[in-house]
Design a protein around this motif. Structure first.
Motif, PDB file in Angstrom:
ATOM      1  N   THR A 139      -7.214  50.811  34.872  1.00  0.00           N
ATOM      2  CA  THR A 139      -6.163  49.904  34.429  1.00  0.00           C
ATOM      3  C   THR A 139      -5.016  50.690  33.806  1.00  0.00           C
ATOM      4  O   THR A 139      -3.837  50.405  34.061  1.00  0.00           O
ATOM      5  CB  THR A 139      -6.726  48.872  33.432  1.00  0.00           C
ATOM      6  N   ALA A 140      -5.339  51.688  33.002  1.00  0.00           N
ATOM      7  CA  ALA A 140      -4.300  52.528  32.394  1.00  0.00           C
ATOM      8  C   ALA A 140      -3.498  53.245  33.480  1.00  0.00           C
ATOM      9  O   ALA A 140      -2.269  53.347  33.391  1.00  0.00           O
ATOM     10  CB  ALA A 140      -4.932  53.530  31.437  1.00  0.00           C
ATOM     11  N   GLU A 141      -4.196  53.716  34.516  1.00  0.00           N
ATOM     12  CA  GLU A 141      -3.493  54.368  35.631  1.00  0.00           C
ATOM     13  C   GLU A 141      -2.536  53.396  36.313  1.00  0.00           C
ATOM     14  O   GLU A 141      -1.409  53.760  36.662  1.00  0.00           O
ATOM     15  CB  GLU A 141      -4.497  54.911  36.659  1.00  0.00           C
ATOM     16  N   LEU A 190      -4.545  46.139  27.583  1.00  0.00           N
ATOM     17  CA  LEU A 190      -5.235  46.951  28.602  1.00  0.00           C
ATOM     18  C   LEU A 190      -6.646  46.401  28.859  1.00  0.00           C
ATOM     19  O   LEU A 190      -7.081  46.325  30.008  1.00  0.00           O
ATOM     20  CB  LEU A 190      -5.316  48.419  28.170  1.00  0.00           C
ATOM     21  N   LYS A 249      -1.568  57.368  26.770  1.00  0.00           N
ATOM     22  CA  LYS A 249      -0.215  57.333  27.351  1.00  0.00           C
ATOM     23  C   LYS A 249       0.155  55.919  27.783  1.00  0.00           C
ATOM     24  O   LYS A 249       1.296  55.478  27.577  1.00  0.00           O
ATOM     25  CB  LYS A 249      -0.118  58.284  28.550  1.00  0.00           C
ATOM     26  N   ALA A 250      -0.797  55.200  28.375  1.00  0.00           N
ATOM     27  CA  ALA A 250      -0.526  53.825  28.807  1.00  0.00           C
ATOM     28  C   ALA A 250      -0.242  52.947  27.582  1.00  0.00           C
ATOM     29  O   ALA A 250       0.679  52.116  27.608  1.00  0.00           O
ATOM     30  CB  ALA A 250      -1.703  53.273  29.604  1.00  0.00           C
ATOM     31  N   LYS A 251      -0.997  53.130  26.509  1.00  0.00           N
ATOM     32  CA  LYS A 251      -0.752  52.350  25.291  1.00  0.00           C
ATOM     33  C   LYS A 251       0.619  52.687  24.706  1.00  0.00           C
ATOM     34  O   LYS A 251       1.359  51.788  24.302  1.00  0.00           O
ATOM     35  CB  LYS A 251      -1.852  52.617  24.258  1.00  0.00           C
ATOM     36  N   VAL A 304      -1.100  50.699  35.002  1.00  0.00           N
ATOM     37  CA  VAL A 304       0.016  50.414  34.100  1.00  0.00           C
ATOM     38  C   VAL A 304       1.020  51.551  34.138  1.00  0.00           C
ATOM     39  O   VAL A 304       2.233  51.326  34.235  1.00  0.00           O
ATOM     40  CB  VAL A 304      -0.496  50.169  32.654  1.00  0.00           C
ATOM     41  N   LEU A 305       0.522  52.778  34.096  1.00  0.00           N
ATOM     42  CA  LEU A 305       1.425  53.934  34.139  1.00  0.00           C
ATOM     43  C   LEU A 305       2.194  54.001  35.458  1.00  0.00           C
ATOM     44  O   LEU A 305       3.392  54.282  35.464  1.00  0.00           O
ATOM     45  CB  LEU A 305       0.638  55.229  33.911  1.00  0.00           C
ATOM     46  N   SER A 306       1.521  53.724  36.571  1.00  0.00           N
ATOM     47  CA  SER A 306       2.206  53.810  37.856  1.00  0.00           C
ATOM     48  C   SER A 306       3.231  52.682  38.031  1.00  0.00           C
ATOM     49  O   SER A 306       4.304  52.900  38.576  1.00  0.00           O
ATOM     50  CB  SER A 306       1.197  53.786  39.015  1.00  0.00           C
TER      51      SER A 306
END
Length: 182
Positions: A172-174, A158, A138-140, A176-178
């Motif tokens: 890191t993905a979390e 990422l 999802k982040a990508k 980016v999403l937030s």
């Protein structure tokens, strides 16, 4: 960091064992005469092997084993009647008098076993759950959509952010999403 700790009540015996191990190419991190000293040496290491006698100045080998972290193994050097009373997990026994060949082979075997366990732990850490994989995906996708990146570019971004911030890829993905969801 890992290493070998030699613990015997007689300092001369401990030094002799250390010298044998060092001559055999092993790295000895400490020489101790008490269980307390041994435990103190263990605090500076991540994992290792304790080569010890049946009885130290302040405790028996069974007590020392109870206090040792699970990442450490024990090589007990004693007469067979001292250690044959029961198998204790994480304790390998060598009977007195020891042969240099047996000592070196046993320590080498224990070291290889520790390396294999370490590799297995690292492999288990690398495997991500489906939820974690979905979070990274999802982040990508968000990076690809908002910043016109390819999937490879988004993944490298990422990874770079992960290394720069000292966090793992999932964290890191979390982040980016937030940040980008706002």
């Amino acid at each position: 960091m890992d290493g070998i700790i030699v613990a015997f009540p007689n300092k001369e015996n401990a030094a002799n064992i250390r010298n044998l191990l060092v001559r055999g190419g092993m790295e000895v991190r400490g020489v101790c005469t008490t269980g307390a000293q041994t435990l103190n040496c263990m605090e500076m290491l991540d994992e290792g092997i304790v080569v010890c006698g049946y009885k130290l100045a302040d405790m028996m080998y069974t007590e020392l084993r109870e206090y040792m972290p699970k990442e450490f193994e024990m090589l007990l050097i004693a007469s067979p009647d001292k250690w044959s009373d029961g198998d204790i997990e994480g304790v390998v026994g060598l009977s007195m008098p020891i042969k240099v060949y047996d000592l070196m082979n046993t320590v080498e075997m224990m070291t290889r076993s520790m390396v294999q366990r370490r590799r297995k732990r690292r492999q288990e850490q690398k495997e991500r759950s489906p939820g974690q994989q979905m979070l990274i995906k999802k982040a990508k996708e968000l990076l690809m959509e908002r910043n016109n990146m390819s999937e490879g570019e988004a993944h490298r971004y990422l990874q770079k952010c992960s290394m720069d911030s000292g966090t793992n890829l999932v964290e890191t993905a979390e982040m980016v999403l937030s940040i980008m969801a706002e």
